[in-house]
Structures are given as structure tokens and as C-alpha cells.
Design a protein around this motif. Structure first.
Motif, mmCIF file in Angstrom:
data_model
loop_
_atom_site.group_PDB
_atom_site.id
_atom_site.type_symbol
_atom_site.label_atom_id
_atom_site.label_comp_id
_atom_site.label_asym_id
_atom_site.label_seq_id
_atom_site.Cartn_x
_atom_site.Cartn_y
_atom_site.Cartn_z
ATOM 1 N N ILE A 1 -10.189 6.254 2.925
ATOM 2 C CA ILE A 1 -9.833 5.264 1.901
ATOM 3 C C ILE A 1 -9.843 5.897 0.509
ATOM 4 N N LEU A 2 -10.985 6.522 0.140
ATOM 5 C CA LEU A 2 -11.146 6.948 -1.263
ATOM 6 C C LEU A 2 -10.555 8.321 -1.564
ATOM 7 N N VAL A 3 -10.581 9.218 -0.577
ATOM 8 C CA VAL A 3 -10.139 10.590 -0.854
ATOM 9 C C VAL A 3 -8.708 10.807 -0.346
ATOM 10 N N ARG A 4 -8.490 10.545 0.948
ATOM 11 C CA ARG A 4 -7.148 10.775 1.503
ATOM 12 C C ARG A 4 -6.171 9.662 1.146
ATOM 13 N N ARG A 5 -6.697 8.562 0.631
ATOM 14 C CA ARG A 5 -5.853 7.441 0.165
ATOM 15 C C ARG A 5 -4.851 6.969 1.225
ATOM 16 N N LEU A 6 -5.349 6.844 2.464
ATOM 17 C CA LEU A 6 -4.458 6.410 3.537
ATOM 18 C C LEU A 6 -3.985 4.984 3.328
ATOM 19 N N GLU B 1 -8.538 2.424 -4.168
ATOM 20 C CA GLU B 1 -9.323 2.777 -5.351
ATOM 21 C C GLU B 1 -10.793 2.395 -5.226
ATOM 22 N N LYS B 2 -11.020 1.353 -4.441
ATOM 23 C CA LYS B 2 -12.393 0.886 -4.237
ATOM 24 C C LYS B 2 -12.578 0.554 -2.774
ATOM 25 N N LEU B 3 -13.830 0.506 -2.356
ATOM 26 C CA LEU B 3 -14.104 -0.010 -1.022
ATOM 27 C C LEU B 3 -15.388 -0.818 -1.039
ATOM 28 N N VAL B 4 -15.540 -1.604 0.017
ATOM 29 C CA VAL B 4 -16.752 -2.406 0.190
ATOM 30 C C VAL B 4 -17.421 -1.922 1.472
#
Ligand code: AMP
Ligand code: GLY
Length: 424
Positions: free
Chosen positions: A169-174, A180-183
Motif C-alpha cells: 500500500i504505502l511503498v509499492r503503491r499497488l 497515501e495512508k492506511l488503517v
């Protein structure tokens, strides 16, 4: 009245089917619609995210009411745009649709208003996220912040998988922009249910309860989908649970939104886990659920149009919704490959045998009408929806109807509503 419906799925077909029965309505347009919708509404070749074009169309055709099906135009601000131009539209504005558009926003509102939900933290930095993870217990629930078509929630049995999810999610931006954010949140145990209500920001008109089936295979196995079937009512939503959803979730939510000066008008969909400590919020949607809309709308015994109008006018306390005692079940028929890349253009056979089906209706999702043939054109193709004296009869009726339909590669779940039947 002239009505414009926006969207192209089974949910939109069910809404068109219902709105068409209203004595107030003379003409329905659907942008862009699908094969089945084309039989009962005039198709308009404008995509749901072309907001300016949709508003131009509504103005030119003097549309009295526009109803939005999917979330994307809502999060893009279609309601704000229509309002500015003096056009009547059913659906929440951009700020309110953030309840669906940003999981981080939704979680903050929940926390601020002490609404029961899984405990959580929000991260935009992968190292900090992993440090937090190390203090949590498996399974780990990692959610990309923005709209991800139901694919942004990762349930990870091991720390390694959770770390991969964080990097995806945050690095590879799949998940693109959504990354940009995650929970990261606590894993909740219990039974899921969907609860939809109309609200004008002040009053709440609950719709019949329902439950969908997110996983692709029988026994809730395999990857998540948009929804493989749904039934209504959901026995897990007992009168006590219903009361608690209103008192502990929806009323505090409306108060909390008001405090932030966010006006919510439209359908609010609450995805719930009914835990041993009561109902807890998994997610909000700013629209009707798909496929939950299909069985719920089939059970609605009142004209839908006055309910939508009362929502827009802030007069939901002046109307009521009457419901069929009968239960309804929707089984979704999918194309080979769904929820992954799927086949298109396969000929669907047998639909003519269900044209005069008395106890149900086949809602189209991914179909195209070519000459006198029906071809598949989406992953979820049809939503076979039946009424029955109880869930068991509705299930029997739906699967009997499915026996008439076939195309190469068609697949569907054989166990829709089994959980409700076990309860009975
Ligand atoms: P959501 O889009 O947030 O509703 O998540 C999709 C699906 O993931 C839900 O329908 C649940 O099956 C599952 N899920 C999401 N959050 C949790 C949680 N905190 N605990 C357990 N399951 C969850
Ligand atoms: N069926 C779940 C949804 O519409 O998001």
C-alpha cells in the motif's frame, strides 16, 4: 416526472425497475446503463464520473430527479455540482461521501463520537506502521485509505503477510492514490450484516436489513468480490440489534457529522460485525449496497420516489416505508475468472424463459444486448432475485430460476443464505 439514474450495475437495474413502477414517473434515463436496463430506460452514453456532462444533460432534458448509484461520482462531488446548478439529486455531497471515500476519515468520526468499531491506528509511514504491528495480535487487518473497489482490505494471518500488505500500500503503491495512508485495525469476530437507511441529516428511515456474501466460493472461501449474493431480512439483525444500530451508531454518527458541519443526505450503508458485545462498524458506504439493493428493493412495498424526494427535502419524518413480509434472495451469476480478469462476450441463454417469472426478476449487471442476443460484458453478469414466504422458499425459487440460465464459464455460489437457514 423525468428521472435520470447514474450507474450500470445490478443495483441500478433494481432502482430503475422500482422507479419505473412509480405513478409519478413518466420517463427514465440511465447513464450509462446496461443491456437489461436498456429495456426499461433510455440509455445515455455518459460515464458516471463525467459530472459536467451529466449536469448538462439533466439541464437540457429538464430532469426532475437524478439518482446516483455508485460511489465514484459522489466522492468526486456530483451532489455539490448539481446543487450549484439548481438540479435535484439524490446522494450525499463530497464532504459526506468521505465516509466511504476515506477509511481514515470514517475511523476518526467513529472515534470522536465513541461509536463501536475495531480499535485502530492510521499511518502514512511504513516503518511506523510495522512498529505498531509488532505490538498487535494476528490476524492483522490492513486497509488502504481510499476507494479500492472492495480490494483495499487485507486480512493477514502472519506478521510477514501484514508487512507485505503495508509495503504494497504505502511503498509499492499497488492501490495508487489510495495508498497515501492506511488503517491497521483489530480483527473482529462475529457475523456480518448490512444496514442501510435513508437520512436527510436529521431523520433516519431504516431500510430492511440484509446480508451479502463477499467471498467468491462456497463456505466463504477465496478472494473478496463486490458481492456474490444477498438476502433480506437478515435474522442476525434482531429487534434488539436494530435498536442498538440506531442508538449506538446512526444517531451519534449524524450528531458527529453535524458537529463537523457536514450535511449528509442520501443512503447511508453501514457494514457491521455483530459481535458478542453488540454491533460494531466495519465500514460505511455512501450509497446502496450492490447486491443488497436488489433483495431490499424487491421487498419494498411503497413507492420509492417519494422516499427519495423526502430525503432531499429534509422531510423523512413525513413518509414511511412499507415492506413485504416475504423474504428475498439475490444470487449473482459471474463470468469465468471473476473476481480476477474475466471473459466477456459469451452468449447468455435461457433468459426468455424467465420473462414472465412471477416470483422474481433477473437484474442485469454486466450484459450487452446485441441484436436479439444477450452477451456477457462484465464480471458480475446477472442478479437472479426471488421472493419467498421465507428465506428457504426464496432460495429455492432463485436457484430454480438459475437452472434456466447458462453461458460458457458461468459460476455462482450454491450456498447463498445458508447461514440464515441454519439459524431458522
Ligand atoms: P470493508 O470493506 O472495510 O467492509 O472490509 C471488507 C471485508 O473485510 C468485510 O466485509 C469483512 O469481511 C472484512 N473485515 C474488514 N474489517 C474487518 C475487521 N476489523 N475484522 C474482521 N473482518 C474485517
Ligand atoms: N455489497 C457491498 C457493497 O456494495 O459495498
Amino acid at each position: 416526472m423525468k428521472v435520470l439514474l447514474i450507474g450500470s450495475g445490478g443495483r441500478e437495474h433494481a432502482l430503475v425497475w422500482k422507479i419505473r413502477q412509480s405513478s409519478k414517473v413518466q420517463k427514465i434515463y440511465c447513464a450509462p446503463g446496461n443491456g437489461g436496463i436498456g429495456e426499461m430506460a433510455e440509455s445515455v452514453a455518459i460515464a458516471p464520473d463525467q459530472i459536467q456532462k451529466l449536469a448538462d444533460f439533466a439541464e437540457k432534458e429538464q430532469i426532475d430527479l437524478t439518482v446516483v448509484g455508485p460511489e465514484l461520482p459522489l466522492t468526486l462531488g456530483i451532489a455539490d455540482h448539481f446543487e450549484k446548478r439548481g438540479l435535484k439529486l439524490f446522494g450525499p455531497n463530497r464532504a459526506a461521501a468521505q465516509l466511504e471515500g476515506s477509511k481514515a476519515f470514517a475511523k476518526e468520526i467513529l472515534k470522536e463520537n465513541r461509536i463501536p468499531t475495531a480499535s485502530f491506528e492510521i499511518f502514512s509511514d511504513a516503518t511506523l506502521a510495522k512498529r505498531y504491528l509488532a505490538q498487535q495480535q494476528p490476524p492483522y487487518v490492513v486497509k488502504a485509505d481510499g476507494l479500492a473497489g472492495g480490494k483495499g482490505v487485507l486480512i493477514c494471518p502472519s506478521p510477514k503477510e501484514a508487512e507485505t500488505a503495508i509495503d504494497d500500500i504505502l511503498v509499492r503503491r499497488l492501490f495508487g492514490q489510495t495508498g497515501e495512508k492506511l488503517v491497521i485495525e483489530e480483527f473482529l469476530k462475529g457475523e456480518e450484516a448490512s444496514f442501510m437507511a435513508l437520512t436527510d441529516g436529521e431523520h433516519i428511515l431504516p431500510l430492511a436489513s440484509s446480508q451479502d456474501h463477499k467471498r467468491v466460493f462456497d463456505g466463504d472461501r477465496g478472494p473478496n468480490t463486490g458481492g456474490m449474493g444477498a438476502y433480506s431480512p437478515a435474522p442476525v439483525v434482531t429487534p434488539e440489534v436494530h435498536r442498538r444500530i440506531l442508538d449506538e451508531i446512526l444517531r451519534p454518527l449524524l450528531r458527529g457529522l453535524k458537529k463537523r458541519e457536514v450535511h449528509y443526505s442520501g443512503v447511508i450503508y453501514v457494514g457491521l460485525m455483530i459481535t458478542e458485545h453488540g454491533p460494531k462498524v466495519l465500514e460505511f458506504n455512501a450509497r446502496f449496497g450492490d447486491p443488497e439493493c436488489q433483495p431490499v428493493i424487491m421487498r419494498l412495498n411503497s413507492d420509492l420516489v417519494p422516499l427519495l424526494e423526502a430525503t432531499i427535502e429534509g422531510k423523512l419524518d413525513h413518509v414511511e416505508a412499507k415492506w413485504h413480509k416475504d423474504a428475498a434472495v439475490c444470487v449473482v451469476l459471474c463470468a469465468k475468472g471473476y473476481p480476477g480478469p474475466y471473459e466477456k462476450g459469451k452468449e447468455i441463454r435461457g433468459l426468455e424463459k424467465l420473462q414472465d417469472w412471477e416470483r422474481g426478476f433477473v437484474f442485469h449487471a454486466g450484459t450487452a444486448n446485441v441484436g436479439d442476443r444477450w452477451l456477457t460484458s462484465g464480471g458480475r453478469v446477472l442478479g437472479v432475485t426471488a421472493l419467498g414466504k421465507n428465506i428457504e422458499e426464496a432460495v429455492g425459487e432463485a436457484y430454480r430460476a438459475i437452472g434456466e440460465i447458462e453461458w460458457e464459464g458461468m459460476h455462482y455460489r450454491k450456498d447463498i443464505a445458508q447461514r440464515a437457514l441454519k439459524k431458522g
